[in-house]
Design a protein around this motif. Sequence first.
Motif: not given
Length: 199
Positions: A100-106, A92-97, A183-188
């Motif tokens: 995170h990569e998927a939303v990085r550009e957004r 799950f940690e790796d899935l979150i990572a 968005f990345t900050e909110h996701f984190d």
Amino acid sequence: MHSMPELCSPTRREAKRVQTALRLQQCGLQLTLEKGFDGWTIDDLAVAADVSRRTVFNYFDGKADVILGPGIEVDQASIDAFIAGGPTGRLFEDLIALAHEAVRERADGHMITLLREAVVTDTRLLALVHTRLEEAAAGFAECVCQREGDDFPPQQSRLLLKLLLTFFDNALDRTAADPGRTFTEHFDATVADARSALA
């Protein structure tokens, strides 16, 4: 990888393409908020974005695609690392990572807020957003299957993906309420709150 379009490491040219696509999306969203989804044409979009009609169709198949913007892109190296059992060795940690990569550009909170406002005004767009999320989830599910093997319980895979989608949804709510953060900050922050609640 199936259902996760154009998963590749962006080159400079690709980065420029992404920026142009995002500019077209922003113009399309503003036109939708001002005139409604049916109140503007691709020609109107081309004028608003100061590009040719042909350029619009080089990036998008139609108006709905303009509104939703570019597909999800994840660096191939990140996908390969996930499938190989990384980066932490905890699924799950790796899935979150990977997410995170998927939303990085957004990371543009303003753009996400515009998208949310446009989507809630038109049920067709809402259905398209759900379809895109389901496609992305299918792509992540395929990564999980490749990593864990065909014997991995499908109900566990579905649960992990539903949790991940819940994190995305919560991050969208937070972005709408506080567009000053990415968005990345909110996701984190969502992930951190979930960890704290489950600790």
